[in-house]
Design a protein around this motif. Structure first.
Motif, PDB file in Angstrom:
ATOM      1  N   THR A  86       0.820  -1.203   0.000  1.00 42.17           N
ATOM      2  CA  THR A  86       0.000   0.000   0.000  1.00 42.17           C
ATOM      3  C   THR A  86       0.856   1.255   0.000  1.00 42.17           C
ATOM      4  N   ASP A  87       2.132   1.128   0.318  1.00 42.04           N
ATOM      5  CA  ASP A  87       3.043   2.279   0.316  1.00 42.04           C
ATOM      6  C   ASP A  87       3.638   2.423  -1.077  1.00 42.04           C
ATOM      7  N   THR A  88       3.104   3.336  -1.858  1.00 46.92           N
ATOM      8  CA  THR A  88       3.586   3.561  -3.220  1.00 46.92           C
ATOM      9  C   THR A  88       4.140   4.979  -3.375  1.00 46.92           C
ATOM     10  N   LEU A  89       4.656   5.516  -2.279  1.00 42.87           N
ATOM     11  CA  LEU A  89       5.208   6.870  -2.299  1.00 42.87           C
ATOM     12  C   LEU A  89       6.650   6.860  -2.804  1.00 42.87           C
ATOM     13  N   ILE A  90       6.947   7.790  -3.696  1.00 42.54           N
ATOM     14  CA  ILE A  90       8.313   8.009  -4.169  1.00 42.54           C
ATOM     15  C   ILE A  90       8.870   9.241  -3.469  1.00 42.54           C
ATOM     16  N   VAL A  91       9.988   9.082  -2.797  1.00 46.21           N
ATOM     17  CA  VAL A  91      10.739  10.209  -2.252  1.00 46.21           C
ATOM     18  C   VAL A  91      12.078  10.212  -2.980  1.00 46.21           C
ATOM     19  N   PRO A  92      12.235  11.042  -4.009  1.00 47.77           N
ATOM     20  CA  PRO A  92      13.442  10.991  -4.845  1.00 47.77           C
ATOM     21  C   PRO A  92      14.734  11.023  -4.027  1.00 47.77           C
ATOM     22  N   GLY A  93      15.606  10.061  -4.335  1.00 52.01           N
ATOM     23  CA  GLY A  93      16.875   9.959  -3.640  1.00 52.01           C
ATOM     24  C   GLY A  93      16.806   9.221  -2.327  1.00 52.01           C
ATOM     25  N   GLU A  94      15.594   8.981  -1.820  1.00 50.88           N
ATOM     26  CA  GLU A  94      15.450   8.361  -0.500  1.00 50.88           C
ATOM     27  C   GLU A  94      14.761   7.003  -0.527  1.00 50.88           C
ATOM     28  N   ARG A  95      13.642   6.905  -1.230  1.00 48.51           N
ATOM     29  CA  ARG A  95      12.943   5.620  -1.226  1.00 48.51           C
ATOM     30  C   ARG A  95      11.890   5.547  -2.313  1.00 48.51           C
ATOM     31  N   VAL A  96      11.569   4.326  -2.692  1.00 43.26           N
ATOM     32  CA  VAL A  96      10.422   4.011  -3.539  1.00 43.26           C
ATOM     33  C   VAL A  96       9.615   2.993  -2.745  1.00 43.26           C
ATOM     34  N   GLY A  97       8.549   3.456  -2.076  1.00 48.50           N
ATOM     35  CA  GLY A  97       7.878   2.594  -1.129  1.00 48.50           C
ATOM     36  C   GLY A  97       8.875   2.159  -0.064  1.00 48.50           C
ATOM     37  N   LEU A 134      10.803  22.084  -8.834  1.00 48.13           N
ATOM     38  CA  LEU A 134      11.320  20.930  -8.094  1.00 48.13           C
ATOM     39  C   LEU A 134      12.805  20.723  -8.386  1.00 48.13           C
ATOM     40  N   SER A 135      13.559  21.814  -8.373  1.00 52.96           N
ATOM     41  CA  SER A 135      14.991  21.720  -8.664  1.00 52.96           C
ATOM     42  C   SER A 135      15.737  20.864  -7.650  1.00 52.96           C
ATOM     43  N   SER A 136      15.178  20.714  -6.451  1.00 54.50           N
ATOM     44  CA  SER A 136      15.835  19.884  -5.431  1.00 54.50           C
ATOM     45  C   SER A 136      15.863  18.410  -5.833  1.00 54.50           C
ATOM     46  N   TYR A 137      15.051  18.027  -6.814  1.00 50.25           N
ATOM     47  CA  TYR A 137      15.030  16.636  -7.277  1.00 50.25           C
ATOM     48  C   TYR A 137      16.076  16.359  -8.359  1.00 50.25           C
ATOM     49  N   GLN A 138      16.757  17.388  -8.831  1.00 51.08           N
ATOM     50  CA  GLN A 138      17.781  17.173  -9.853  1.00 51.08           C
ATOM     51  C   GLN A 138      18.845  16.222  -9.317  1.00 51.08           C
ATOM     52  N   GLY A 139      19.184  15.211 -10.097  1.00 50.36           N
ATOM     53  CA  GLY A 139      20.147  14.208  -9.667  1.00 50.36           C
ATOM     54  C   GLY A 139      19.555  13.105  -8.819  1.00 50.36           C
ATOM     55  N   LYS A 140      18.273  13.217  -8.486  1.00 45.71           N
ATOM     56  CA  LYS A 140      17.587  12.208  -7.680  1.00 45.71           C
ATOM     57  C   LYS A 140      16.425  11.564  -8.442  1.00 45.71           C
ATOM     58  N   LEU A 141      15.895  12.294  -9.417  1.00 45.35           N
ATOM     59  CA  LEU A 141      14.733  11.827 -10.162  1.00 45.35           C
ATOM     60  C   LEU A 141      14.899  12.231 -11.621  1.00 45.35           C
ATOM     61  N   ILE A 142      14.599  11.310 -12.524  1.00 46.98           N
ATOM     62  CA  ILE A 142      14.575  11.607 -13.947  1.00 46.98           C
ATOM     63  C   ILE A 142      13.145  11.426 -14.436  1.00 46.98           C
ATOM     64  N   LEU A 143      12.623  12.453 -15.054  1.00 48.22           N
ATOM     65  CA  LEU A 143      11.293  12.414 -15.648  1.00 48.22           C
ATOM     66  C   LEU A 143      11.418  12.554 -17.147  1.00 48.22           C
ATOM     67  N   GLN A 144      10.708  11.702 -17.862  1.00 43.46           N
ATOM     68  CA  GLN A 144      10.687  11.768 -19.324  1.00 43.46           C
ATOM     69  C   GLN A 144       9.241  11.809 -19.784  1.00 43.46           C
ATOM     70  N   VAL A 145       8.962  12.688 -20.714  1.00 43.69           N
ATOM     71  CA  VAL A 145       7.612  12.801 -21.269  1.00 43.69           C
ATOM     72  C   VAL A 145       7.628  12.392 -22.735  1.00 43.69           C
ATOM     73  N   ASP A 146       6.450  12.047 -23.251  1.00 44.76           N
ATOM     74  CA  ASP A 146       6.333  11.685 -24.656  1.00 44.76           C
ATOM     75  C   ASP A 146       4.972  12.113 -25.172  1.00 44.76           C
ATOM     76  N   ALA A 147       4.875  12.193 -26.484  1.00 47.77           N
ATOM     77  CA  ALA A 147       3.628  12.579 -27.128  1.00 47.77           C
ATOM     78  C   ALA A 147       2.671  11.395 -27.181  1.00 47.77           C
ATOM     79  N   ALA A 148       1.399  11.694 -27.403  1.00 48.51           N
ATOM     80  CA  ALA A 148       0.389  10.655 -27.552  1.00 48.51           C
ATOM     81  C   ALA A 148       0.658   9.849 -28.826  1.00 48.51           C
ATOM     82  N   PRO A 149       0.212   8.591 -28.876  1.00 52.23           N
ATOM     83  CA  PRO A 149       0.385   7.793 -30.087  1.00 52.23           C
ATOM     84  C   PRO A 149      -0.194   8.508 -31.313  1.00 52.23           C
ATOM     85  N   ASN A 150       0.540   8.446 -32.404  1.00 53.36           N
ATOM     86  CA  ASN A 150       0.127   9.041 -33.677  1.00 53.36           C
ATOM     87  C   ASN A 150       0.095  10.572 -33.677  1.00 53.36           C
TER      88      ASN A 150
END
Length: 225
Positions: free
Chosen positions: A44-55, A166-182
């Motif tokens: 039930t713990d699905t919290l991400i704390v960048p650099g610290e924990r994933v659940g 959220l500059s404090s997450y730099q080096g702790k979290l990578i986010l990538q975005v993408d366009a919708a299909p087609n």
């Protein structure tokens, strides 16, 4: 090809975005495929704390700990290669259902020190509510105006968090975005305008019709120095 993302480790960059997985080696199976009450509670713990924990997964979690946390029958060991075939890394897939599954990538083949957690299902989110599938409009509300790399190359759609709220997450979290299909076919003019290894502002109007959303996340736990 240059490595464009500031304050990221060579290992993390090599792992970023694309990899090829070799045949997986399954761990010994338990007689039961059901979690104990304690294991279910942990899920039930699905919290991400960048650099610290994933659940419950922290920088000190080992492969043996994963067995205790989730049960051996849910784990599959793999060896993966980084982008463009750079490096070879031990990894462990956690099969926790579509929304909660993830991949732990280890710093070495002893599987005693997690480098990062990736391939996160949609249930995993930061305190700000950012997760895989977060739409563009919501992402802009949470990050403010930010810069990101253009689409359709190795680091396409990678957000430069140091340019965001959220500059404090730099080096702790990578986010990538993408366009919708087609999107490239429906809106070719807008799509072509944000392609390639250049940086673009999130306020660029060409993003708006493309149906952008978070496509991948990587949480760094023990980035190599």
């Amino acid at each position: 090809m240059y490595l464009p993302i500031k304050n990221m480790t060579t290992a993390a960059l090599a792992l970023l975005i694309s990899y090829s997985a070799h045949p997986a080696v399954a761990l010994p199976q338990n007689n039961s495929h059901h979690f104990t009450v304690t294991q279910s509670q942990r899920l039930t713990d699905t919290l991400i704390v960048p650099g610290e924990r994933v659940g419950p997964i922290t920088p000190k979690t080992t492969k043996k700990d994963l067995v205790k946390l989730f049960g051996a029958s849910r784990l599959v060991d793999k060896t993966i290669s980084g982008a463009e075939g750079i490096g070879s890394f031990a990894a462990t897939q956690l099969n926790l259902g579509r929304e909660r599954s993830l991949l732990v990538v280890w710093s070495d083949h002893t599987r005693t020190k997690p480098l990062d957690v990736r391939n996160l299902g949609t249930a995993w989110k930061t305190r700000e509510g950012i997760g895989v599938g977060t739409p563009w409009r919501e992402l802009r509300q949470k990050l403010g105006n930010f810069k990101l790399y253009g689409l359709a190359w190795d680091y396409g759609g990678t957000i430069l968090l140091d340019s965001s709220k959220l500059s404090s997450y730099q080096g702790k979290l990578i986010l990538q975005v993408d366009a919708a299909p087609n999107a490239d076919q429906k809106y070719p003019h807008h799509y072509r305008a944000v392609l390639g290894d250049s940086t673009f502002s999130s306020s660029n109007p060409h993003w708006k019709p493309l149906g952008m959303r978070v496509s991948q996340m990587m949480v760094l736990l023990n980035p190599e120095q």
